[in-house]
Design a protein around this motif. Structure first.
Motif, PDB file in Angstrom:
ATOM      1  N   ILE A 347       0.884  -1.175  -0.149  1.00 24.82           N
ATOM      2  CA  ILE A 347       0.026  -0.061  -0.117  1.00 24.82           C
ATOM      3  C   ILE A 347       0.906   1.157   0.129  1.00 24.82           C
ATOM      4  CG2 ILE A 347      -1.694   1.280   1.059  1.00 24.82           C
ATOM      5  CD1 ILE A 347      -2.522  -1.452   2.664  1.00 24.82           C
ATOM      6  N   LEU A 348       0.775   1.850  -1.011  1.00 25.81           N
ATOM      7  CA  LEU A 348       1.508   3.091  -1.175  1.00 25.81           C
ATOM      8  C   LEU A 348       0.457   4.507  -0.710  1.00 25.81           C
ATOM      9  CD1 LEU A 348       3.492   2.334  -4.579  1.00 25.81           C
ATOM     10  CD2 LEU A 348       4.109   1.889  -2.158  1.00 25.81           C
ATOM     11  N   ARG A 349       1.427   5.536  -0.299  1.00 29.42           N
ATOM     12  CA  ARG A 349       0.511   6.561   0.050  1.00 29.42           C
ATOM     13  C   ARG A 349       1.506   7.668   0.081  1.00 29.42           C
ATOM     14  NH1 ARG A 349      -4.359   5.321   2.856  1.00 29.42           N
ATOM     15  NH2 ARG A 349      -4.442   3.436   3.550  1.00 29.42           N
ATOM     16  N   GLY A 350       0.939   8.677  -1.026  1.00 31.65           N
ATOM     17  CA  GLY A 350       1.778  10.103  -0.723  1.00 31.65           C
ATOM     18  C   GLY A 350       1.964  10.409  -2.321  1.00 31.65           C
ATOM     19  N   LYS A 351       2.907  11.294  -2.394  1.00 36.99           N
ATOM     20  CA  LYS A 351       3.625  11.940  -3.560  1.00 36.99           C
ATOM     21  C   LYS A 351       3.980  11.220  -4.416  1.00 36.99           C
ATOM     22  CE  LYS A 351       6.861  15.946  -4.343  1.00 36.99           C
ATOM     23  NZ  LYS A 351       7.907  16.664  -3.816  1.00 36.99           N
ATOM     24  N   ASP A 352       3.863  11.240  -5.675  1.00 37.46           N
ATOM     25  CA  ASP A 352       4.542  10.511  -6.710  1.00 37.46           C
ATOM     26  C   ASP A 352       4.438   9.099  -6.778  1.00 37.46           C
ATOM     27  OD1 ASP A 352       5.508  12.908  -7.911  1.00 37.46           O
ATOM     28  OD2 ASP A 352       7.269  12.823  -6.738  1.00 37.46           O
ATOM     29  N   MET A 353       3.280   8.580  -6.105  1.00 36.43           N
ATOM     30  CA  MET A 353       3.238   7.207  -5.948  1.00 36.43           C
ATOM     31  C   MET A 353       2.579   6.278  -7.178  1.00 36.43           C
ATOM     32  SD  MET A 353      -0.344   6.508  -5.992  1.00 36.43           S
ATOM     33  CE  MET A 353      -1.435   8.145  -6.584  1.00 36.43           C
ATOM     34  N   HIS A 354       2.233   7.139  -8.230  1.00 37.46           N
ATOM     35  CA  HIS A 354       1.927   6.364  -9.391  1.00 37.46           C
ATOM     36  C   HIS A 354       3.320   6.113 -10.380  1.00 37.46           C
ATOM     37  CE1 HIS A 354      -2.084   6.284  -9.316  1.00 37.46           C
ATOM     38  NE2 HIS A 354      -2.482   7.523  -9.313  1.00 37.46           N
ATOM     39  N   ASP A 375      -1.579 -13.260  -9.381  1.00 41.40           N
ATOM     40  CA  ASP A 375      -2.484 -13.444  -8.151  1.00 41.40           C
ATOM     41  C   ASP A 375      -2.031 -13.136  -7.008  1.00 41.40           C
ATOM     42  OD1 ASP A 375      -4.418 -13.830 -10.446  1.00 41.40           O
ATOM     43  OD2 ASP A 375      -4.063 -16.076  -9.956  1.00 41.40           O
ATOM     44  N   ALA A 376      -0.927 -13.502  -6.739  1.00 43.99           N
ATOM     45  CA  ALA A 376      -0.313 -13.186  -5.375  1.00 43.99           C
ATOM     46  C   ALA A 376       0.024 -11.997  -4.914  1.00 43.99           C
ATOM     47  CB  ALA A 376       1.161 -14.481  -5.435  1.00 43.99           C
ATOM     48  N   PHE A 377       0.123 -11.145  -5.940  1.00 43.22           N
ATOM     49  CA  PHE A 377       0.776  -9.811  -5.550  1.00 43.22           C
ATOM     50  C   PHE A 377      -0.144  -8.633  -5.790  1.00 43.22           C
ATOM     51  CE2 PHE A 377       2.978  -5.631  -6.300  1.00 43.22           C
ATOM     52  CZ  PHE A 377       3.171  -5.319  -5.039  1.00 43.22           C
ATOM     53  N   ASN A 378      -0.694  -7.875  -5.094  1.00 38.16           N
ATOM     54  CA  ASN A 378      -1.358  -6.630  -5.432  1.00 38.16           C
ATOM     55  C   ASN A 378      -0.670  -5.244  -4.701  1.00 38.16           C
ATOM     56  OD1 ASN A 378      -4.321  -7.504  -6.811  1.00 38.16           O
ATOM     57  ND2 ASN A 378      -3.556  -9.107  -5.357  1.00 38.16           N
ATOM     58  N   ALA A 379      -1.222  -4.163  -5.406  1.00 39.11           N
ATOM     59  CA  ALA A 379      -0.770  -2.990  -5.018  1.00 39.11           C
ATOM     60  C   ALA A 379      -1.993  -1.965  -4.797  1.00 39.11           C
ATOM     61  CB  ALA A 379       0.323  -2.340  -5.785  1.00 39.11           C
ATOM     62  N   TRP A 380      -2.208  -1.354  -3.543  1.00 34.82           N
ATOM     63  CA  TRP A 380      -3.191  -0.266  -3.561  1.00 34.82           C
ATOM     64  C   TRP A 380      -2.520   0.999  -3.228  1.00 34.82           C
ATOM     65  CZ3 TRP A 380      -6.708  -2.911   0.906  1.00 34.82           C
ATOM     66  CH2 TRP A 380      -7.254  -3.972   0.451  1.00 34.82           C
ATOM     67  N   LYS A 381      -3.054   2.039  -3.891  1.00 33.01           N
ATOM     68  CA  LYS A 381      -2.365   3.435  -3.715  1.00 33.01           C
ATOM     69  C   LYS A 381      -3.342   4.717  -3.623  1.00 33.01           C
ATOM     70  CE  LYS A 381       0.902   1.685  -7.355  1.00 33.01           C
ATOM     71  NZ  LYS A 381       1.166   1.939  -8.792  1.00 33.01           N
ATOM     72  N   THR A 382      -2.866   5.621  -3.212  1.00 35.41           N
ATOM     73  CA  THR A 382      -3.630   6.761  -2.756  1.00 35.41           C
ATOM     74  C   THR A 382      -2.403   8.140  -2.924  1.00 35.41           C
ATOM     75  OG1 THR A 382      -4.857   8.265  -1.546  1.00 35.41           O
ATOM     76  CG2 THR A 382      -3.684   6.838  -0.497  1.00 35.41           C
TER      77      THR A 382
END
Length: 453
Positions: A347-354, A375-382
């Motif tokens: 889970i990534l939060r903050g500036k330039d996370m994309h 299927d084993a890895f996922n990423a969530w971001k904001t």
């Protein structure tokens, strides 16, 4: 979708309070580079998840507080009300005059059945306030009597009453040096029962959090509150809203459902661990800068070397090499201390996370062979910063991280059981020797399953 939090025992109530505090602190903190619209969307998603709105009043936590002694609950209600940012519902708690005496059987077999109707009525009322119920988040310790024994009983009741709702148990692993003489018995009984009722167990180890307080937070005299605040920060870093799809336009609504879908592909494997970086004293943040490549490199090595914090990582641990056609007697073996994963969520939060490159988390050698790495890895971001950290990353992992502590607890409990130590304290409340044996068998199966990943 809303989550009803059930705080059980002294530990569960004190951590629950800090979790809601961390969430509120984040809502009222600096949003970073978010647009006004995005910030409002974040606020709305968070409040729907954790709070009821009352007209012209502060938000009310979607929570039920349970303890067999009144002191901690009254302190918790008072502290929340004094914050001015949020509060608990004065009618959503239950306590008695007498605790469980650190005896799992007393909590499970006596207090549980005796007070089941009142406690479940409180839970039902809280669930009915939700427009859409996403599930339950229970917070409890393993070592004592009320949190562990009553907590296991209440989790079972939740499963019976809400068979289609998700249940995530947050479990505090006791200090290895010992808090209570029978903590290993209590832990074995708790874990084996939760494994039957819960969808997943998210575990924090007291020893690990204590080290984070000492080495990363530079706290000299470490209190339970310090420990609980670190735990709450880590939980908030996962529970606050994120986009769960690439290029998502709406914050995820069904947190518990998506956590289970992402991290628990098989009911035999339910143990989740959590790592969060960076973590440091608030007064150091202004003088610190972080790069995404550096954070991700550390987080990945923490995963594979099973390091619980970013200091003292063993950088020698490497993933096993690719399987080749060499005869098996010469084939590449899994390196010592390598932590094999079933599934991981970053889970990534903050500036330039994309712009962050997470490809190395998709390396098939990190995972068990029976699950597709895609299927084993996922990423969530904001893009919204979390609690004053311009950039931060969290890792929720279903892996072998808990094998050694679990094996130790089961071994110590078995040694006591073999010499019949303290068994009479449990049998007088209706827990028989067969119940212990069933619990040992269940956990030895869990240990075996994780060992052969």
């Amino acid at each position: 979708m809303s989550i009803v939090t059930v705080q059980l025992g002294q530990c569960g109530n004190q951590i629950g309070h800090e979790v809601f505090n961390a969430i509120c602190s984040d809502i009222h903190g600096t949003p970073g580079l978010c647009s006004k619209k995005e910030n409002e969307s974040y606020h709305d998603a968070c409040k729907e998840r954790f709070f009821c709105e009352e007209e012209s009043e502060v938000p009310v936590a979607r929570a039920v507080l349970v303890d067999m002694e009144p002191k901690v609950i009254s302190q918790t209600l008072s502290l929340a009300a004094r914050s001015g940012y949020w509060k608990y519902d004065d009618r959503s708690h239950f306590c008695q005059k007498q605790g469980s005496g650190n005896n799992w059987a007393n909590g499970y077999s006596v207090h549980g059945p005796r007070h089941k109707e009142v406690i479940m009525n409180l839970v039902q009322k809280e669930a009915e306030k939700c427009d859409r119920l996403g599930g339950f988040f229970t917070i409890m310790s393993m070592a004592g009597g009320t949190g562990s024994g009553l907590g296991a009983f209440v989790t079972q009741c939740l499963r019976d009453a809400f068979p289609t709702s998700f249940i995530l148990n947050h479990v505090i692993w006791p200090y290895s040096t010992g808090e209570v003489i029978v903590q290993n018995y209590n832990s074995v009984l708790t874990l084996s029962h939760l494994y039957q009722s819960s969808d997943a167990l998210l575990v924090h180890e007291n020893d690990v959090i204590h080290k984070i307080c000492a080495q990363l937070m530079n706290i000299k005299q470490i209190s339970f509150r310090d420990v609980n605040q670190v735990i709450a920060h880590q939980l908030g870093s996962v529970f606050q809203p994120t986009y769960t799809a690439e290029g998502g336009l709406h914050y995820s609504r069904n947190l518990l459902g998506e956590l289970m879908e992402t991290l628990v592909p098989h009911p035999e494997f339910k143990m989740l661990g959590l790592r969060n970086i960076p973590q440091m004293p608030e007064n150091s943040l202004a003088y610190s800068t972080f790069s995404w490549p550096g954070l991700i490199k550390h987080l990945r090595q923490m995963l594979i070397a099973n390091a619980k914090m970013e200091e003292g990582i063993d950088w020698q641990v490497r993933p096993p090499g690719p399987v080749s056609s060499i005869p098996s007697s010469h084939s590449t073996k899994k390196p010592l201390h390598f932590n094999t994963s079933i599934a991981n969520l970053v889970i990534l939060r903050g500036k330039d996370m994309h712009s962050v490159d997470l490809e190395r988390f998709r390396d098939p050698s990190l995972y068990t062979s029976w699950l597709n790495p895609q299927d084993a890895f996922n990423a969530w971001k904001t893009p919204r910063a979390f609690n004053k950290y311009e950039k931060s990353a969290s890792l929720v992992s279903n892996s072998q991280f808990l094998l050694k502590p679990l094996d130790n607890v089961v071994g110590k409990a078995w040694n006591m059981f073999a010499s019949k130590a303290y068994i009479h304290q449990y049998t007088k409340f209706g827990i028989e020797e067969e119940d212990f044996l069933d619990s040992f068998t269940a956990l030895e199966q869990v240990i075996s399953s994780y060992t052969i990943l």
